[in-house]
Scaffold this motif. Sequence first.
Motif, short mmCIF file in Angstrom:
data_model
loop_
_atom_site.label_atom_id
_atom_site.label_comp_id
_atom_site.label_asym_id
_atom_site.label_seq_id
_atom_site.Cartn_x
_atom_site.Cartn_y
_atom_site.Cartn_z
N LEU A 348 0.79 -1.40 0.10
CA LEU A 348 0.07 -0.02 0.02
C LEU A 348 0.71 1.17 -0.10
O LEU A 348 0.52 2.18 -0.74
CB LEU A 348 -0.91 0.01 1.23
N ALA A 349 1.84 1.20 0.85
CA ALA A 349 2.52 2.46 1.02
C ALA A 349 3.29 2.75 -0.45
O ALA A 349 3.50 3.89 -0.92
CB ALA A 349 3.63 2.39 1.93
N ALA A 350 4.03 1.71 -1.15
CA ALA A 350 4.80 1.85 -2.35
C ALA A 350 3.83 2.53 -3.28
O ALA A 350 4.24 3.21 -4.32
CB ALA A 350 5.41 0.45 -2.59
N MET A 351 2.64 1.70 -3.50
CA MET A 351 1.62 2.19 -4.54
C MET A 351 1.17 3.63 -4.15
O MET A 351 0.96 4.35 -5.23
CB MET A 351 0.46 1.06 -4.48
N ARG A 352 0.83 4.02 -2.95
CA ARG A 352 0.56 5.49 -3.07
C ARG A 352 1.90 6.36 -3.43
O ARG A 352 1.52 7.12 -3.83
CB ARG A 352 0.45 5.50 -1.21
N ALA A 353 3.05 5.81 -3.13
CA ALA A 353 4.18 6.53 -3.45
C ALA A 353 4.24 6.69 -5.00
O ALA A 353 4.63 8.06 -5.87
CB ALA A 353 5.31 6.21 -3.04
N HIS A 354 4.02 5.62 -5.81
CA HIS A 354 4.08 5.52 -7.15
C HIS A 354 2.60 6.56 -7.88
O HIS A 354 2.99 7.32 -8.76
CB HIS A 354 3.77 4.23 -7.72
N PHE A 362 -5.66 10.39 -5.12
CA PHE A 362 -6.17 9.05 -4.43
C PHE A 362 -6.86 9.65 -3.04
O PHE A 362 -6.38 10.49 -2.58
CB PHE A 362 -5.47 7.97 -4.55
N LYS A 363 -7.76 8.49 -2.73
CA LYS A 363 -8.26 8.84 -1.27
C LYS A 363 -7.53 7.96 -0.29
O LYS A 363 -7.24 6.74 -0.63
CB LYS A 363 -9.80 8.67 -1.22
N ASN A 364 -7.48 8.08 1.13
CA ASN A 364 -7.01 7.41 1.85
C ASN A 364 -7.46 6.07 2.07
O ASN A 364 -6.81 5.09 2.48
CB ASN A 364 -6.90 8.03 3.44
N LYS A 370 -7.35 -0.70 -5.64
CA LYS A 370 -7.92 0.53 -6.38
C LYS A 370 -6.69 1.31 -6.84
O LYS A 370 -6.85 1.82 -7.86
CB LYS A 370 -8.48 1.32 -5.35
N LEU A 371 -5.59 1.29 -6.26
CA LEU A 371 -4.34 2.25 -6.65
C LEU A 371 -3.95 1.52 -7.74
O LEU A 371 -3.50 2.43 -8.79
CB LEU A 371 -3.14 2.32 -5.44
N LEU A 372 -3.77 0.27 -7.84
CA LEU A 372 -3.25 -0.54 -9.12
C LEU A 372 -4.44 -0.09 -10.35
O LEU A 372 -3.71 0.22 -11.44
CB LEU A 372 -3.38 -2.00 -8.96
#
Length: 505
Positions: A348-354, A362-364, A370-372
């Motif tokens: 999750l942290a890595a995908m938020r950074a990307h 994006f939302k928290n 969803k990030l993918l």
Amino acid sequence: MTQPTPQTPPAADENSLIAERRSKLAALRGQGIAFPNDFKREHYAQDLQDEFADKEQWTAEALEALNRQVSVAGRLMAKRVMGKASFAQAQDMSGRIQLYLQGADLGESYEAFKGWDVGDIVAVQGGLTRTRTGELSIKATSLRLLTKSLRPLPDKWHGLADVEQRYRMRYVDLIVNPEAREVFVQRSRIVSAMRAWLDARRFLEVETPMMHYIPGGATAKPFTTHHNALDLDLYLRVAPELYLKRLTVGGLERVYEINRNFRNEGVSTRHNPEFTMLELYEAYATYHEVMDLTEGLIREVAVQARGTAALTWEGMAIDLGPPFRRWSMTEAVLEHNPEIRREELRDLAAMRAHCQRLGIKFKNSYGWGKLLLEVFEKTVEHTLIQPTFITDHPVEVSPLARASDRDPEITDRFELFIGGRELANGFSELNDPEDQKARFLAQVEAKEGGDDEAMHFDADYIRALEYGMAPTGGLGIGIDRLVMLITDSASIRDVLLFPYMRPEA
């Protein structure tokens, strides 16, 4: 396809023309001959053009010897008065045909014709002939005015500067623009071909409600309405999915609906608040069989409508003939994003950074799935020009799809992309009522967290699943976008007869 746009006369000039035409209509009323309704058409313009297309066989002499009498009706699209004889063009639903009018044959009708206007609807009877320029014509022996047109048709043409007027006054667009008319003829043929293809495979066409107590079947924001007698808020349908699957529970094992859906979302060249979908369900089919069905249906419909599977869409050559590519979302994202490592996809942290690096908001509440999807839509979707099935969507973004036996965090789902746009969505349906209940509860939690497109909890649908639904594959195809592809139309408004428009001031 580029479609010329009519330009209307300036308002002052148009008002004077309308006033003149109203005076002509008043005169007709005085004579008791305004808006007659007793003419019986027997022939169509293009049918005659096709039947007598061979100019060498059907010369003027041969046609006059044949003495074929015809009876047509249509709108005057051009007129040229030349004293004792005149020419005009009449247009009906099939096409145009030339009228050859002589005062000696028509008498008072010929004198009346001189005062008629382009746009009037007329009836003509007579024999066929061919002019010295080789144009098939009706040599009129009877001529009547059926409808007086009070507004002048556009008489100038220019690019797309008034494209909004084309959409707002589609009735005028259809009169003066044969390319626009052909798009909607093609649309009708496409829908008919879809029905025939499915009917031949034992699918049953059904109808389901358009007003729902609970909006469901898609992650979308609904329109609301109110039932006065019951004092009950209702939602316009965002998708028919849950009702169609109730029918599958009931034993209708192959069902489809060509339906109107309503989603309270943005308006763009790809989106309209109301749109048309084909949605179908087949018991004992997996998403693999549904992909096969989707590919075969789209290819066949294109060939039926255009005579070929090789199409052009907005300058892109697209071939529906070869097998469609099947590509997992994970592999597509990794290939287009070398900065992302495979092990980061579910971090999750890595995908938020990307996402931050890519400028994706994006939302928290978004999980890795969803990030993918957000990364896929940003970096991959627009590159999928040739037909491509993107498979294996995360569970988080697929609340109605069956989880994969290979990996419980992804689903047996696909989306079809052509020309960089999504045209279809399908999956192996989730038929485990307890799993579905948990997915609905997760959607409710997302809605409470601010996601206004998340689904509601549908207790009756859970009850239906508890009676038992056979393993089932489902499919939705956006008919508007499919028509855009097959007719080479750039905007969804080009394939909707009456697209959404803001009200005129």
